[in-house]
Structures are given as structure tokens and as C-alpha cells.
Design an enzyme around this catalytic site. Structure first.
Site, PDB file in Angstrom:
ATOM      1  N   LYS A 126       0.872  -1.190   0.000  1.00  0.00           N
ATOM      2  CA  LYS A 126       0.000   0.000   0.000  1.00  0.00           C
ATOM      3  C   LYS A 126       0.902   1.231   0.000  1.00  0.00           C
ATOM      4  CE  LYS A 126      -4.383   1.265   0.186  1.00  0.00           C
ATOM      5  NZ  LYS A 126      -5.576   0.615  -0.360  1.00  0.00           N
ATOM      6  N   ASP A 166      -6.966   4.521  -4.658  1.00  0.00           N
ATOM      7  CA  ASP A 166      -7.645   4.403  -3.356  1.00  0.00           C
ATOM      8  C   ASP A 166      -8.247   5.794  -3.124  1.00  0.00           C
ATOM      9  OD1 ASP A 166      -7.900   2.503  -0.862  1.00  0.00           O
ATOM     10  OD2 ASP A 166      -7.353   4.421   0.006  1.00  0.00           O
TER      11      ASP A 166
HETATM   12  P1  NDP Z   1     -12.922   7.959  -2.966  1.00  0.00           P
HETATM   13  O1  NDP Z   1     -11.875   8.968  -2.704  1.00  0.00           O
HETATM   14  O2  NDP Z   1     -13.414   7.747  -4.352  1.00  0.00           O
HETATM   15  O3  NDP Z   1     -14.197   8.225  -2.039  1.00  0.00           O
HETATM   16  C1  NDP Z   1     -14.098   8.278  -0.664  1.00  0.00           C
HETATM   17  C2  NDP Z   1     -15.435   8.773  -0.113  1.00  0.00           C
HETATM   18  O4  NDP Z   1     -15.393   8.751   1.317  1.00  0.00           O
HETATM   19  C3  NDP Z   1     -15.730  10.198  -0.510  1.00  0.00           C
HETATM   20  O5  NDP Z   1     -17.118  10.372  -0.584  1.00  0.00           O
HETATM   21  C4  NDP Z   1     -15.145  10.994   0.649  1.00  0.00           C
HETATM   22  O6  NDP Z   1     -15.742  12.262   0.806  1.00  0.00           O
HETATM   23  C5  NDP Z   1     -15.462  10.093   1.808  1.00  0.00           C
HETATM   24  N1  NDP Z   1     -14.443  10.248   2.870  1.00  0.00           N
HETATM   25  C6  NDP Z   1     -13.111  10.113   2.737  1.00  0.00           C
HETATM   26  N2  NDP Z   1     -12.492  10.347   3.923  1.00  0.00           N
HETATM   27  C7  NDP Z   1     -13.478  10.627   4.779  1.00  0.00           C
HETATM   28  C8  NDP Z   1     -13.499  10.951   6.152  1.00  0.00           C
HETATM   29  N3  NDP Z   1     -12.363  11.034   6.865  1.00  0.00           N
HETATM   30  N4  NDP Z   1     -14.711  11.184   6.741  1.00  0.00           N
HETATM   31  C9  NDP Z   1     -15.865  11.096   6.020  1.00  0.00           C
HETATM   32  N5  NDP Z   1     -15.901  10.798   4.696  1.00  0.00           N
HETATM   33  C10 NDP Z   1     -14.727  10.559   4.107  1.00  0.00           C
HETATM   34  O7  NDP Z   1     -12.346   6.580  -2.355  1.00  0.00           O
HETATM   35  P2  NDP Z   1     -12.819   5.102  -2.644  1.00  0.00           P
HETATM   36  O8  NDP Z   1     -14.287   5.058  -2.865  1.00  0.00           O
HETATM   37  O9  NDP Z   1     -11.909   4.527  -3.630  1.00  0.00           O
HETATM   38  O10 NDP Z   1     -12.468   4.401  -1.245  1.00  0.00           O
HETATM   39  C11 NDP Z   1     -13.398   4.330  -0.167  1.00  0.00           C
HETATM   40  C12 NDP Z   1     -12.954   3.247   0.804  1.00  0.00           C
HETATM   41  O11 NDP Z   1     -12.917   1.982   0.107  1.00  0.00           O
HETATM   42  C13 NDP Z   1     -11.565   3.413   1.414  1.00  0.00           C
HETATM   43  O12 NDP Z   1     -11.557   2.858   2.711  1.00  0.00           O
HETATM   44  C14 NDP Z   1     -10.690   2.553   0.505  1.00  0.00           C
HETATM   45  O13 NDP Z   1      -9.508   2.133   1.142  1.00  0.00           O
HETATM   46  C15 NDP Z   1     -11.629   1.391   0.250  1.00  0.00           C
HETATM   47  N6  NDP Z   1     -11.357   0.593  -0.921  1.00  0.00           N
HETATM   48  C16 NDP Z   1     -11.310   1.146  -2.177  1.00  0.00           C
HETATM   49  C17 NDP Z   1     -11.081   0.350  -3.279  1.00  0.00           C
HETATM   50  C18 NDP Z   1     -11.140   0.885  -4.660  1.00  0.00           C
HETATM   51  O14 NDP Z   1     -11.066   0.075  -5.612  1.00  0.00           O
HETATM   52  N7  NDP Z   1     -11.280   2.167  -4.883  1.00  0.00           N
HETATM   53  C19 NDP Z   1     -10.794  -1.089  -3.145  1.00  0.00           C
HETATM   54  C20 NDP Z   1     -10.947  -1.586  -1.793  1.00  0.00           C
HETATM   55  C21 NDP Z   1     -11.188  -0.757  -0.744  1.00  0.00           C
HETATM   56  P3  NDP Z   1     -15.363  13.490  -0.179  1.00  0.00           P
HETATM   57  O15 NDP Z   1     -16.184  13.263  -1.426  1.00  0.00           O
HETATM   58  O16 NDP Z   1     -15.762  14.682   0.596  1.00  0.00           O
HETATM   59  O17 NDP Z   1     -13.895  13.389  -0.435  1.00  0.00           O
END
Ligand code: NDP
Length: 444
Positions: A126, A166
Site C-alpha cells: 500500500k 484508493d
Molecule cells: P474515494 O476517494 O473515491 O471516495 C471516498 C469517499 O469517502 C468520498 O465520498 C469521501 O468524501 C469520503 N471520505 C473520505 N475520507 C473521509 C473521512 N475522513 N470522513 C468522512 N468521509 C470521508 O475513495 P474510494 O471510494 O476509492 O475508497 C473508499 C474506501 O474503500 C476506502 O476505505 C478505501 O480504502 C476502500 N477501498 C477502495 C477500493 C477501490 O477500488 N477504490 C478497493 C478496496 C477498498 P469526499 O467526497 O468529501 O472526499
């Protein structure tokens, strides 16, 4: 003191100020107690647990970049190459101000087991940076990505370490990093996944984590006499995972009534308007406050709160520790049937234990969100073969990986007398293959 307790103490002592890493290790070691006790002599002699909790390599570097006013900024970049026993390191890059070495280590550690569970030959890694992409222009993002890759390119490659996206790293960022890698190394190779379709990306990669989450949830529900059709679903997040989880849930006939971002959350009792959500988040890159303009009858609230909405299925898809014990109590009170983690470690340990104790079907992230990395590995295969699969082919493979994964963890839990405990099942099944490979490869 037991071997697992000894290792936990050591992890806390040797990695101070890394609470998320401690949390991830503790959860895995607790599940592994039964299997470690059975093989204690061999594992102790070969220091399997010591090697498991210590990354093979941790890289930390400076990333200078120039903003639109000519001002130079310096951020910190990380890549943790945790375990390569079963394949090249594989795991995403996170750009978010909260990133530090402890966060990257927790994610890298989880990734070892998740990657093993996919059944594909990928090790765990990571990386990321404390860079905040919010409010930056396109050119500032490009400047940062190029400078980040200038250093990272020394340590990665199609057969050694293959990063992906991510939080804060989507198709745009992957494109800029891929371009810089190609320029520096003179190699057009599958060094990153999540690429655009015009330069080696795979169909379904964008949708994979969200779709995969719904495939495994549906399989679990079916095994317990339910299905997704007609269910009310609460989702947190509004990023890549959340959007495609909502899309697949809707395709399966469920009604998704919430989503959230880092400033607030939306409740739309008639069901989230996915077209509007995609336009706000994927095209305009705006806040969820905009949603009301598209759906005047929906509600927008500042802060957190989606877990208070009555639902059958809850899918945390935003970030770590976003669902605590009080949220778990509300969900149980409101009759939730299943909770599955789209994000990595979104439930606190108290929360998921409470859910399990109250008969809620609970799927941990390392199983539930493995569809993303599985499809990344499929992208690697297509790059190596110089082939391009159709959407249907890739989607069909993803679905079969997720269905097999469910039965694999269900079986592991049963073998160790913990039927229905998918946290233990996932940790044990993920660990068995990695430990086997580590033992076979000697002391390296
Ligand atoms: P994105 O950046 O596309 O989206 C993240 C979302 O979560 C956004 O809506 C963001 O809000 C919100 N967010 C982020 N940090 C916080 C916080 N501290 N408090 C509240 N809301 C928050 O990321 P992903 O969708 O790719 O990832 C989401 C999760 O899934 C993570 O835990 C990641 O590790 C996990 N994951 C992702 C994978 C992937 O293929 N993308 C694979 C496996 C796991 P805002 O829009 O305001 O930024």
C-alpha cells in the site's frame, strides 16, 4: 504468554503512535489464535508471525511540487511493500491529509489477506501521500502526481509492485502517474492498474469494488434465505466504491436511500438518483450539498448520520472507523440483517463484535471489498497477454471470484468451529495460503 499475545505486545512496543495498524493486527491475530495454537512449534521456529507483522520494506520520500502561483510545496510519499510470499506487491495509493505511515501499514497489512482471498497470485502492499487533492487545479494534481512517481518509479514494476487507486486517487491521477513512469523508465508496461481504457485499462475496474461488494453480499444473503431485491440499503461515502455499490444494489432491485461525503450526508427516501450523484461527484467534483438541487424532496444534513436510517442492509463505503458502537446499536435496533464493509476497516472492533453478537450477518472489508484488487489482477493478466476482455467477460470473472470467496471464508469459519463468523473465516483463509508459501520459501 501465548505466541499471538507476545507478538501483539511487540507490535505495540515497536510501532508506537500507529493505532490503526495495532487495530488491524489485533483483529487478525485474535482470529488466528486457533490455527497458531495448532502449529505453534513450527510457526515459532520460523518466526512466521514476526515476519507477517513486519513489512518486507518501507519507503518514505519527499515530494516537492509547484502550485499555480509558482509556490513550491513539500509532501511526504510512502510505499509499504508488506508481503510478497504469493505474488508481486499489489495495493492502492491513497492521497489524503490524514495519511501517515501507520495508516499505510494498516492498509498494507489488510491487503495481504485480502489479496490471498481472491485466489490470485498477488502479494500485499500500500502507499500514498498526505497530499490533499481537494481544491487543486488539474495542473497542480499533475505536478504532484509526476513528482510522486519520479521517486516511486525506482521501486515498482509490472512484476515487482503494481499500485492502484484508493481514496483521492482515481483514473485522472493514475493516468498522470502512468505517463510519468513511462517517460522515466521507457517502458509501456502494466505497472499501475485502474488505467484508462485507451492505454491498457480493464473494463469493469472502475465498477469492481462496488459491484464485487454486492455480489458477495447477495451470495451471503442467499445462503441465509434472503436476497437483495426489495431491500432498503444505507450506504456511506460518495466516491468510487459507494457509487458503484449503489449502482449494483439498484440493478439487483434494492432501494438505496443514503450516501455521504466528508462534510455531510443525504437521505433520499425515494432512492438515490444515481445519475445526479455521478454528475456531482465524478464530473463536477462538488459537495453533496448540490444534491438537493436535483432532488428537492431529499434531505441534506451536515456531519455524520447515515446509520440512524432504518435499513435491511448497511454498506459503509467511506473510510476507516466511520461506524462505531452507538451506530451499531442503532442499526440493530432498526432491524438490520447484514452489514458489509465496502471501505477498509470502517467498523470499530466494538461495533462489529456487537453486530455479530446480535445475529447480524457481518462481512469484513478484506473479503467484501476484494473485488477491486481482484479486477486489478485481471487487468495485470490482460496487460501481460496484450489482450482486452469484454465487459461481460471481466464482470463474469469478478462475480465468480466473489462467490467463491464467500464460500471459502464460510468454509474456513466452519472448519474451526466458528460458523457464521466471517471475520475469523476471512483472516484464517487468507493467512493459510500466505503462511504456507512463507514456510515453503524458507527464511527470506
Ligand atoms: P474515494 O476517494 O473515491 O471516495 C471516498 C469517499 O469517502 C468520498 O465520498 C469521501 O468524501 C469520503 N471520505 C473520505 N475520507 C473521509 C473521512 N475522513 N470522513 C468522512 N468521509 C470521508 O475513495 P474510494 O471510494 O476509492 O475508497 C473508499 C474506501 O474503500 C476506502 O476505505 C478505501 O480504502 C476502500 N477501498 C477502495 C477500493 C477501490 O477500488 N477504490 C478497493 C478496496 C477498498 P469526499 O467526497 O468529501 O472526499
Amino acid at each position: 504468554m501465548s505466541y499471538t499475545d507476545e507478538i501483539m505486545e511487540r507490535v505495540i512496543r515497536e510501532n508506537p503512535n500507529e493505532p490503526e495498524f495495532h487495530q488491524a493486527v489485533r483483529e487478525v491475530l485474535e482470529s488466528l489464535r486457533v490455527i497458531v495454537e495448532k502449529n505453534e512449534e513450527a510457526y515459532r521456529r520460523d518466526a512466521i508471525l514476526e515476519r507477517l507483522v513486519n513489512p518486507e520494506r518501507q519507503i518514505k520520500f519527499r515530494v516537492p511540487w509547484i502550485d499555480r502561483h509558482g509556490q513550491v510545496h513539500v509532501n511526504t510519499g510512502y510505499r509499504v511493500q508488506f508481503n510478497s510470499a504469493i505474488g508481486p506487491y499489489k495495493g492502492g495509493l491513497r492521497f489524503h491529509p490524514s495519511v501517515n505511515i501507520g495508516i499505510i501499514k494498516f492498509l498494507g497489512f489488510e491487503q495481504i489477506f485480502k489479496n490471498s482471498l481472491t485466489g490470485l497470485p498477488i502479494g500485499g502492499g500500500k502507499g500514498g501521500s498526505d497530499f490533499d487533492p481537494k481544491g487543486k487545479t488539474d495542473r497542480e494534481i499533475m505536478s504532484f502526481c509526476q513528482n510522486f512517481m519520479t521517486e516511486l518509479s525506482k521501486y515498482i514494476g509490472a512484476d515487482t509492485d503494481v499500485p492502484a487507486g484508493d481514496i483521492g486517487v482515481g483514473g485522472r491521477e493514475i493516468g498522470y502517474m502512468f505517463g510519468q513512469y513511462k517517460k522515466l523508465r521507457g517502458l509501456f508496461e502494466g505497472v499501475l492498474t485502474g488505467k484508462g481504457l485507451s492505454y491498457g485499462g480493464s473494463l469493469v475496474r472502475t465498477e469492481a469494488t462496488g459491484y464485487g461488494l454486492l455480489y458477495i453480499v447477495e451470495e451471503m444473503l442467499k445462503s441465509h434465505g434472503h436476497d437483495m431485491a426489495g431491500k432498503t440499503v444505507v450506504v456511506s461515502g460518495a466516491g468510487n466504491v459507494a457509487i458503484y455499490a449503489i449502482e449494483k444494489a439498484q440493478q439487483m432491485g434494492a432501494k438505496v436511500v443514503t450516501c455521504s461525503d466528508s462534510t455531510g450526508w443525504v437521505y433520499d427516501p425515494e432512492g438515490i438518483d444515481l445519475k445526479a450523484l455521478k454528475e456531482i461527484k465524478e464530473v463536477k467534483r462538488a459537495r453533496l450539498t448540490e444534491y438537493k438541487k436535483y432532488r428537492p424532496d431529499s434531505e441534506y444534513h451536515e456531519g455524520r448520520g447515515v446509520w440512524q436510517i432504518k435499513c435491511d442492509v448497511a454498506l459503509p463505503c467511506a473510510t476507516q472507523n466511520e461506524l462505531g458502537i452507538e451506530d451499531a446499536k442503532l442499526l440493530v435496533e432498526n432491524g438490520v440483517i447484514a452489514v458489509a464493509e465496502g471501505a477498509n476497516m470502517p467498523d470499530t472492533p466494538e461495533a462489529f463484535k456487537y453486530l455479530q453478537e446480535h445475529g447480524v450477518l457481518f462481512l469484513p472489508g478484506k473479503a467484501a471489498n476484494a473485488g477491486g484488487v481482484a479486477t486489478s489482477a485481471l487487468e495485470m493478466s490482460q496487460n501481460s497477454e496484450r489482450l482486452h476482455w469484454t465487459f461481460e467477460e471481466a464482470d463474469c470473472k469478478l462475480k465468480s471470484i466473489m462467490v467463491d470467496l464467500y464460500h471459502h471464508i464460510d468454509d474456513a469459519a466452519k472448519r474451526y468451529g466458528m460458523e457464521g463468523n466471517y471475520v475469523a473465516g476471512a483472516n484464517i483463509a487468507g493467512f493459510e495460503k500466505v503462511a504456507d508459501a512463507m514456510l515453503a520459501q524458507g527464511i527470506v
